[in-house]
Enzyme design. Structure first.
Site, PDB file in Angstrom:
ATOM      1  CG  HIS A 163      -0.412   0.088   2.537  1.00 18.87           C
ATOM      2  ND1 HIS A 163       0.410  -0.882   3.074  1.00 18.87           N
ATOM      3  CD2 HIS A 163      -0.524   1.051   3.498  1.00 18.87           C
ATOM      4  CE1 HIS A 163       0.759  -0.535   4.299  1.00 18.87           C
ATOM      5  NE2 HIS A 163       0.222   0.638   4.578  1.00 18.87           N
ATOM      6  CG  HIS A 223       0.098   4.337   4.773  1.00 22.34           C
ATOM      7  ND1 HIS A 223      -0.611   3.532   5.617  1.00 22.34           N
ATOM      8  CD2 HIS A 223      -0.754   5.335   4.405  1.00 22.34           C
ATOM      9  CE1 HIS A 223      -1.840   4.013   5.768  1.00 22.34           C
ATOM     10  NE2 HIS A 223      -1.951   5.109   5.037  1.00 22.34           N
ATOM     11  CG  ASP A 247       4.902   2.953   7.421  1.00 26.11           C
ATOM     12  OD1 ASP A 247       3.961   3.393   6.731  1.00 26.11           O
ATOM     13  OD2 ASP A 247       4.747   2.069   8.286  1.00 26.11           O
ATOM     14  CG  HIS A 248       4.103   0.173   4.183  1.00 23.24           C
ATOM     15  ND1 HIS A 248       4.003  -1.143   4.535  1.00 23.24           N
ATOM     16  CD2 HIS A 248       3.743   0.892   5.280  1.00 23.24           C
ATOM     17  CE1 HIS A 248       3.582  -1.228   5.810  1.00 23.24           C
ATOM     18  NE2 HIS A 248       3.421  -0.004   6.268  1.00 23.24           N
ATOM     19  CG  HIS A 267      -3.954   0.105   6.831  1.00 27.14           C
ATOM     20  ND1 HIS A 267      -3.890   0.683   8.076  1.00 27.14           N
ATOM     21  CD2 HIS A 267      -2.780   0.418   6.223  1.00 27.14           C
ATOM     22  CE1 HIS A 267      -2.737   1.321   8.212  1.00 27.14           C
ATOM     23  NE2 HIS A 267      -2.049   1.184   7.102  1.00 27.14           N
ATOM     24  CG  ASP A 277       0.688  -1.377   7.753  1.00 21.53           C
ATOM     25  OD1 ASP A 277       1.613  -2.178   7.997  1.00 21.53           O
ATOM     26  OD2 ASP A 277       0.852  -0.139   7.716  1.00 21.53           O
ATOM     27  CG  HIS A 331       4.069  -1.897  11.431  1.00 23.73           C
ATOM     28  ND1 HIS A 331       4.902  -0.809  11.552  1.00 23.73           N
ATOM     29  CD2 HIS A 331       3.302  -1.658  10.345  1.00 23.73           C
ATOM     30  CE1 HIS A 331       4.642   0.058  10.576  1.00 23.73           C
ATOM     31  NE2 HIS A 331       3.671  -0.436   9.824  1.00 23.73           N
TER      32      HIS A 331
HETATM   33 FE    FE Z   1       2.822   0.657   8.118  1.00 27.82          FE
HETATM   34 ZN    ZN Z   2       0.125   1.579   6.598  1.00 31.00          ZN
END
Ligand code: FE
Ligand code: ZN
Length: 256
Positions: free
Chosen positions: A57, A59, A61-62, A115, A134, A172
């Protein structure tokens, strides 16, 4: 077919990246690169050459290192067709039911909104590996930033249909906090209590609790158990429909 060789790379506070190689073709993928340095370091250490980025996805942090890694290695970026506008540098667009071929290995693609609206997951059946980003965590699930409880429940239902031995490579290390919450909505679940004790021991020594397995998640993760009579009774929703119970569990977790 030869199974993927998979390495977990912990980065930032609690993110896990997964670097994997299909041995026959030599193809190497990284799932959701938040940052580039640790990925390049690990490739160097293993003598691997990165060929693909696999995104679940959009985001940061990805996908944060998508463009840097593409520039440095010339790798190909795979992501969700329906979210292509938000996946930096996307080359290959995949959608529900697609089979993404990775050397001799194959990943089935699932669209799992909840998410984010464009979240996808990759199931490498022969390697028993589910890269779920996530959407599903050990004893938890992602927050509903762009989706409804009904969508997330349906998304998690796709995972519940997969074999118990499937390894859950989530993005995570949230397991201990998730466990602390899980026992409040499923206190009489012996398997969950046992798992909680084990998790506390692991985390006290800073050992990763990921990957788990789908079998373990099905028996202990409250977000996969919203249709379980014991969980429903515990939250005061005996006999309710699963989506209502799931929404209640999710909102309790948001406020935990
Ligand atoms: Fe994440
Ligand atoms: Zn995420």
């Amino acid at each position: 077919m030869s199974k993927l060789e998979i390495h977990q790379i912990p980065v930032l506070n609690d993110n896990y990246l997964y670097l994997f190689k299909e041995p026959e073709s030599g193809l190497v993928g990284i799932v959701d690169p938040a940052v580039a340095g640790p990925v390049l370091d690990k490739c160097r250490e293993l003598g691997w050459t990165l060929t693909h980025i696999i995104n679940t996805h959009h985001h940061g942090d990805h996908t944060g290192a998508n463009l840097e890694l593409k520039e440095k290695t010339g790798c190909t970026i795979v992501g969700a067709d329906i979210d292509a506008a938000r996946i930096p540098g996307i080359d290959i667009r995949v959608k529900e039911g697609d089979i993404f071929e990775f050397g001799t290995e194959k990943a089935r693609v699932f669209e799992v909104p909840g998410h984010t609206s464009g979240h996808i997951a990759y199931w490498f059946e022969n390697s028993d590996a589910l890269f779920c980003g996530d959407t599903l965590f050990a004893l938890g699930c992602g927050r509903l930033f762009e989706g409804t409880p009904a969508q997330m429940w349906a998304s998690l239902g796709k995972f519940r249909n997969l074999p118990d031995e499937t390894k859950v490579y989530c993005a995570h290390e949230y397991t201990e906090a998730n466990a602390r919450f899980a026992v409040t909505v499923d206190p009489k679940n012996k398997a969950l209590q046992d798992r909680y004790q084990e998790i506390r021991k692991f985390r006290a020594e800073n050992i990763s609790t990921v990957p788990s397995t789908l079998g373990l998640e099905k028996s202990t993760n409250p977000f996969l158990r919203a249709d379980d009579p014991a969980v429903q009774a515990e939250i005061g929703l005996a006999g309710s429909d699963p989506v209502t119970a799931f929404a209640e569990i999710r909102s309790r977790k948001d406020n935990f």
